[in-house]
Design a protein around this motif. Structure first.
Motif, short mmCIF file in Angstrom:
data_model
loop_
_atom_site.label_atom_id
_atom_site.label_comp_id
_atom_site.label_asym_id
_atom_site.label_seq_id
_atom_site.Cartn_x
_atom_site.Cartn_y
_atom_site.Cartn_z
N ALA A 110 39.87 48.01 12.46
CA ALA A 110 40.50 49.33 12.36
C ALA A 110 39.54 50.40 12.89
O ALA A 110 38.34 50.34 12.66
CB ALA A 110 40.84 49.62 10.90
N GLY A 111 40.07 51.35 13.63
CA GLY A 111 39.26 52.45 14.14
C GLY A 111 38.52 52.14 15.43
O GLY A 111 37.75 52.97 15.91
N SER A 112 38.74 50.95 15.99
CA SER A 112 37.98 50.54 17.19
C SER A 112 38.73 50.84 18.48
O SER A 112 39.96 50.88 18.50
CB SER A 112 37.70 49.03 17.15
OG SER A 112 36.94 48.70 16.02
N ALA A 113 37.95 51.03 19.53
CA ALA A 113 38.50 51.19 20.88
C ALA A 113 37.96 50.07 21.76
O ALA A 113 36.77 49.78 21.72
CB ALA A 113 38.10 52.54 21.45
N VAL A 114 38.84 49.48 22.54
CA VAL A 114 38.45 48.40 23.44
C VAL A 114 38.88 48.79 24.85
O VAL A 114 40.06 49.06 25.09
CB VAL A 114 39.12 47.06 23.05
CG1 VAL A 114 38.70 45.95 24.01
CG2 VAL A 114 38.79 46.69 21.61
N LEU A 115 37.93 48.81 25.75
CA LEU A 115 38.24 49.07 27.16
C LEU A 115 38.38 47.74 27.87
O LEU A 115 37.46 46.92 27.86
CB LEU A 115 37.13 49.88 27.82
CG LEU A 115 36.84 51.25 27.21
CD1 LEU A 115 35.79 51.99 28.03
CD2 LEU A 115 38.13 52.08 27.12
N LEU A 116 39.54 47.50 28.46
CA LEU A 116 39.77 46.28 29.23
C LEU A 116 39.38 46.58 30.67
O LEU A 116 39.94 47.49 31.29
CB LEU A 116 41.24 45.89 29.17
CG LEU A 116 41.85 45.74 27.77
CD1 LEU A 116 43.34 45.43 27.86
CD2 LEU A 116 41.12 44.68 26.98
N THR A 117 38.42 45.84 31.16
CA THR A 117 37.94 46.08 32.52
C THR A 117 38.05 44.77 33.31
O THR A 117 38.30 43.71 32.74
CB THR A 117 36.49 46.58 32.52
OG1 THR A 117 35.65 45.56 31.98
CG2 THR A 117 36.33 47.86 31.71
N GLY A 118 37.80 44.88 34.61
CA GLY A 118 37.86 43.70 35.46
C GLY A 118 38.54 44.04 36.77
O GLY A 118 39.19 45.08 36.89
N ALA A 119 38.40 43.15 37.72
CA ALA A 119 38.90 43.38 39.08
C ALA A 119 40.42 43.50 39.08
O ALA A 119 41.10 43.10 38.13
CB ALA A 119 38.48 42.21 39.97
N ASN A 120 40.96 44.03 40.16
CA ASN A 120 42.41 44.05 40.36
C ASN A 120 42.93 42.62 40.21
O ASN A 120 42.36 41.68 40.78
CB ASN A 120 42.78 44.55 41.77
CG ASN A 120 42.48 46.02 41.98
OD1 ASN A 120 41.99 46.43 43.02
ND2 ASN A 120 42.77 46.84 40.98
#
Ligand SMILES: Nc1ncnc2c1ncn2[C@@H]1O[C@H](COP(=O)(O)OP(=O)(O)OP(=O)(O)O)[C@@H](O)[C@H]1O
Length: 207
Positions: A37-47
């Motif tokens: 709870a309260g977390s942010a996740v950035l999804l990254t990676g190539a196209n």
């Protein structure tokens, strides 16, 4: 991957051994992580790495070939309606209704979710555009209108696909308090992005 993505204690969202096929090809395989709870996740990676695919899986719009998505320990597939009600999914396309004004577009969602249109307009600086029809908005203005939905009524899971695409710098900054308040209330955000977002202490999940 940050420690918060693997911690057991306090996890609200759990992805367990997830796999997804698109046109017979595995786009996601053996993916597991947990989000507190309260977390942010950035999804990254190539196209083409699978960021949008993962968001669509989490939104219940795609079915996993294997594995499960759990919310507070329950498989979300057991009650798709309850899962849909707890999330806000912002896709690449803004789904702005062209014949409705900016205010009417937001009112459509306020009737579904609750909340007030005026503060949501203000959150994204849309007050002066309120009476314009959706069809005349620029691409960045449409994006701001889509984002204003987030300010209508609370939902614990935000799934945002490249939320800042087309936004000017001032509009990107308007997201900062919105995201911070969501997280302070225990909300989770997963955002696919190629550029830094105005989010403090985000975990990165590289696909
Ligand atoms: N509707 C679809 N039908 C079949 N395959 C698809 C579909 N949408 C995406 N794919 C495939 O799934 C893979 C992952 O696509 P996805 O859109 O999830 O990537 P992404 O990481 O979000 O990429 P980008 O950074 O370009 O937005 C790609 O190989 C893509 O060709």
């Amino acid at each position: 991957m940050g420690a918060g993505l693997t911690e057991v204690g306090g996890a609200v969202l759990e992805v367990r051994d997830l796999a997804c096929l698109r046109v017979e090809r595995a786009v996601i395989a053996g993916l597991s992580f947990r989000v507190a709870a309260g977390s942010a996740v950035l999804l990254t990676g190539a196209n083409g790495a699978g960021k949008s695919t993962l968001l669509r899986l989490l939104a219940g719009l795609l079915r996993p070939a294997e594995g499960a998505i759990l919310w507070r320990g329950e498989d979300v597939a057991a009650d798709p309606g309850a899962h849909a009600a707890r999330l806000r999914y912002l896709a690449h396309q803004d789904a702005v209704k062209p014949a409705l004004t900016v205010a009417e577009n937001l009112d459509f969602f306020a009737r579904l979710w609750g909340g007030d249109v005026a503060p949501a307009l203000a959150a994204l600086g849309l007050e002066a555009l309120a009476e314009l029809p959706g069809r005349v908005l620029s691409s960045g203005q449409k994006r701001r209108l889509a984002l204003a939905r987030l300010a209508l009524a609370p939902a614990p899971l935000w799934l945002l696909d490249e939320p800042t695409t087309g936004l000017d710098a001032a509009s990107v900054e308007r997201l900062r308090p919105l995201l911070a308040a969501h997280r302070a209330a225990g909300g989770i955000v997963l955002a696919a992005t190629h550029i830094p977002l105005p989010i403090e202490d985000a975990e990165e999940l590289r696909l």
